[in-house]
Scaffold this active site. Structure first.
Site, PDB file in Angstrom:
ATOM      1  N   GLY A 114       3.586   3.440 -69.665  1.00 30.20           N
ATOM      2  CA  GLY A 114       3.788   3.071 -71.077  1.00 30.20           C
ATOM      3  C   GLY A 114       4.650   4.114 -71.772  1.00 30.20           C
ATOM      4  O   GLY A 114       5.656   3.789 -72.420  1.00 30.20           O
ATOM      5  N   HIS A 115       4.263   5.390 -71.619  1.00 27.92           N
ATOM      6  CA  HIS A 115       5.060   6.471 -72.215  1.00 27.92           C
ATOM      7  C   HIS A 115       6.467   6.486 -71.610  1.00 27.92           C
ATOM      8  O   HIS A 115       7.460   6.647 -72.330  1.00 27.92           O
ATOM      9  CB  HIS A 115       4.438   7.844 -71.913  1.00 27.92           C
ATOM     10  CG  HIS A 115       3.060   8.051 -72.456  1.00 27.92           C
ATOM     11  ND1 HIS A 115       1.957   8.124 -71.646  1.00 27.92           N
ATOM     12  CD2 HIS A 115       2.608   8.237 -73.723  1.00 27.92           C
ATOM     13  CE1 HIS A 115       0.875   8.349 -72.378  1.00 27.92           C
ATOM     14  NE2 HIS A 115       1.236   8.409 -73.645  1.00 27.92           N
ATOM     15  N   ARG A 153      -6.478   6.985 -71.810  1.00 29.62           N
ATOM     16  CA  ARG A 153      -7.948   6.960 -71.779  1.00 29.62           C
ATOM     17  C   ARG A 153      -8.486   6.050 -70.677  1.00 29.62           C
ATOM     18  O   ARG A 153      -9.691   6.093 -70.410  1.00 29.62           O
ATOM     19  CB  ARG A 153      -8.495   6.510 -73.135  1.00 29.62           C
ATOM     20  CG  ARG A 153      -8.269   7.559 -74.239  1.00 29.62           C
ATOM     21  CD  ARG A 153      -9.022   7.223 -75.506  1.00 29.62           C
ATOM     22  NE  ARG A 153      -9.058   8.341 -76.431  1.00 29.62           N
ATOM     23  CZ  ARG A 153      -8.178   8.535 -77.424  1.00 29.62           C
ATOM     24  NH1 ARG A 153      -7.204   7.664 -77.625  1.00 29.62           N
ATOM     25  NH2 ARG A 153      -8.283   9.591 -78.202  1.00 29.62           N
ATOM     26  N   LEU A 201       0.833  11.390 -69.151  1.00 33.72           N
ATOM     27  CA  LEU A 201       1.851  10.328 -69.229  1.00 33.72           C
ATOM     28  C   LEU A 201       1.640   9.236 -68.179  1.00 33.72           C
ATOM     29  O   LEU A 201       1.249   9.510 -67.043  1.00 33.72           O
ATOM     30  CB  LEU A 201       3.244  10.948 -69.068  1.00 33.72           C
ATOM     31  CG  LEU A 201       3.595  12.043 -70.079  1.00 33.72           C
ATOM     32  CD1 LEU A 201       4.978  12.615 -69.782  1.00 33.72           C
ATOM     33  CD2 LEU A 201       3.535  11.506 -71.505  1.00 33.72           C
ATOM     34  N   HIS A 202       1.925   8.014 -68.590  1.00 34.40           N
ATOM     35  CA  HIS A 202       1.871   6.856 -67.693  1.00 34.40           C
ATOM     36  C   HIS A 202       3.102   6.002 -67.971  1.00 34.40           C
ATOM     37  O   HIS A 202       3.943   6.365 -68.824  1.00 34.40           O
ATOM     38  CB  HIS A 202       0.563   6.079 -67.894  1.00 34.40           C
ATOM     39  CG  HIS A 202       0.280   5.748 -69.334  1.00 34.40           C
ATOM     40  ND1 HIS A 202       1.055   4.871 -70.066  1.00 34.40           N
ATOM     41  CD2 HIS A 202      -0.659   6.207 -70.191  1.00 34.40           C
ATOM     42  CE1 HIS A 202       0.578   4.787 -71.293  1.00 34.40           C
ATOM     43  NE2 HIS A 202      -0.460   5.594 -71.409  1.00 34.40           N
ATOM     44  N   VAL A 214       3.205  -1.856 -72.458  1.00 38.00           N
ATOM     45  CA  VAL A 214       3.267  -1.911 -70.993  1.00 38.00           C
ATOM     46  C   VAL A 214       1.840  -2.073 -70.475  1.00 38.00           C
ATOM     47  O   VAL A 214       0.928  -1.354 -70.908  1.00 38.00           O
ATOM     48  CB  VAL A 214       3.915  -0.638 -70.417  1.00 38.00           C
ATOM     49  CG1 VAL A 214       3.931  -0.688 -68.888  1.00 38.00           C
ATOM     50  CG2 VAL A 214       5.332  -0.484 -70.959  1.00 38.00           C
TER      51      VAL A 214
HETATM   52  P1  AMP Z   1      -0.188   8.724 -76.969  1.00 37.81           P
HETATM   53  O1  AMP Z   1       0.157   9.739 -75.926  1.00 37.81           O
HETATM   54  O2  AMP Z   1      -1.356   7.869 -76.595  1.00 37.81           O
HETATM   55  O3  AMP Z   1      -0.262   9.308 -78.354  1.00 37.81           O
HETATM   56  O4  AMP Z   1       1.048   7.711 -77.002  1.00 37.81           O
HETATM   57  C1  AMP Z   1       2.352   8.170 -77.238  1.00 37.81           C
HETATM   58  C2  AMP Z   1       3.242   6.985 -77.471  1.00 37.81           C
HETATM   59  O5  AMP Z   1       3.230   6.150 -76.321  1.00 37.81           O
HETATM   60  C3  AMP Z   1       2.791   6.125 -78.671  1.00 37.81           C
HETATM   61  O6  AMP Z   1       3.920   5.661 -79.369  1.00 37.81           O
HETATM   62  C4  AMP Z   1       2.074   4.998 -77.966  1.00 37.81           C
HETATM   63  O7  AMP Z   1       2.040   3.803 -78.716  1.00 37.81           O
HETATM   64  C5  AMP Z   1       2.914   4.824 -76.725  1.00 37.81           C
HETATM   65  N1  AMP Z   1       2.154   4.124 -75.679  1.00 37.81           N
HETATM   66  C6  AMP Z   1       0.955   4.477 -75.170  1.00 37.81           C
HETATM   67  N2  AMP Z   1       0.535   3.542 -74.293  1.00 37.81           N
HETATM   68  C7  AMP Z   1       1.485   2.585 -74.257  1.00 37.81           C
HETATM   69  C8  AMP Z   1       1.637   1.350 -73.560  1.00 37.81           C
HETATM   70  N3  AMP Z   1       0.720   0.909 -72.715  1.00 37.81           N
HETATM   71  N4  AMP Z   1       2.763   0.633 -73.782  1.00 37.81           N
HETATM   72  C9  AMP Z   1       3.716   1.066 -74.648  1.00 37.81           C
HETATM   73  N5  AMP Z   1       3.621   2.207 -75.349  1.00 37.81           N
HETATM   74  C10 AMP Z   1       2.536   2.955 -75.156  1.00 37.81           C
END
Ligand code: AMP
Length: 283
Positions: A35-36, A189, A32-33, A178
């Protein structure tokens, strides 16, 4: 924060929640970062109960992709979510979610075959794997609202269409991208990038911004000419291997020749062994 590692345990808790409480859901693959966390904060603001899932979904990875090396820092993720006062973390094992095999697949055609879904890139099976697992998660979690980031714009469109077509009673909430201070879209990544690659990565967003500027300042320039200019800019940096830079319709995701009301400028670029995506919705 309650932690559940199988659908059965989760469901016992889920059934104990009052029907009067609204449930917001944030599906993730962990690592998690911010964005999440922005999605999680929005869900907490808008719902009585917030549930986050962490599941590195094997059926959305192709055979040559990074499933094995995908980061899985579960303890750190737990601490971050507990700090935000998330109510439930659903982190199921692969066995409990998939068993031997899933024979039923959700395929949102043709949204699954544009952009990242093209056969030479991730292929339609990527989005079929996403839609199938998200449908399972929706059935298990039964949220009123689910939060998705626009960084994965195509994924949002696939999920919106699936929910509409299958009458799944959940509201899909689109959340803004974000970014790091230098403009790079946050991604789990990004940690694969070497220091040199990390300094180059923000050029992807800058090139999209310059595309938007061209679109606004040269209304008669064709979309093809603009995307060619962006590609030429990026090609000056030999480390970039462009998969696509494309103007598409934000609803159908079909490639655009002519400007319309709103356009999505979407990019997928490889930098070393890391595949990065980004986009700009231009109104
Ligand atoms: P993931 O863990 O990559 O499958 O992402 C989980 C959720 O977080 C998905 O809805 C992504 O679109 C969202 N997400 C990932 N990175 C960002 C970001 N930089 N800004 C906003 N949402 C994000």
């Amino acid at each position: 924060m309650n932690l559940f590692s199988s659908p059965q345990h989760f469901l016992t808790w889920r059934r104990s929640l009052s029907n009067k409480k609204s449930v917001g859901f944030v599906p993730t693959m962990g690592a998690l970062h911010e964005g999440h966390l922005s999605l999680v904060r929005q869900s907490i603001q808008e719902n009585d109960v917030t549930i986050v899932s962490i599941f590195v979904n094997p059926i959305q990875f192709g055979p040559k992709e990074d499933l094995k090396r995908y980061p899985r820092p579960l303890q750190k993720d737990r601490r971050l979510l507990a700090g935000l006062k998330v109510d439930g973390l659903f982190a199921p094992s692969v066995k409990s979610m998939i068993g031997q095999e899933i024979l039923t697949k959700v395929s949102v055609h043709p949204l699954n075959e544009f952009l990242c879904g093209a056969p030479q890139f991730r292929g339609h099976s990527h989005f079929d794997g996403v839609a199938t697992i998200v449908a399972k998660l929706f059935n298990i979690v039964s949220p009123q609202r689910a939060y998705f980031g626009l960084k994965d714009f195509q994924q949002v469109r696939v999920i919106e269409q699936m929910v509409k077509d299958l009458n799944i009673p959940v509201e899909i909430v689109r959340c803004p991208i974000v970014r790091e201070r230098d403009g790079l879209a946050m991604s789990s990544r990004n940690q694969y990038l070497s220091p040199r690659e990390r300094t180059l990565a923000p050029y992807i967003y800058r090139s999209l911004q310059s595309g938007r500027k061209l679109l606004r300042s040269h209304p008669n320039m064709s979309l093809k000419a603009i995307s060619s200019q962006i590609k030429n800019q990026l090609k000056k940096i030999p480390e970039f291997k462009i998969e696509y830079i494309e103007f598409v319709d934000p609803q159908s995701l079909e490639g655009l020749r002519q400007k319309k009301g709103a356009v999505l400028l979407a990019a997928a670029v490889r930098l070393g062994t890391t595949r990065l995506i980004d986009n700009l919705l231009i109104k």
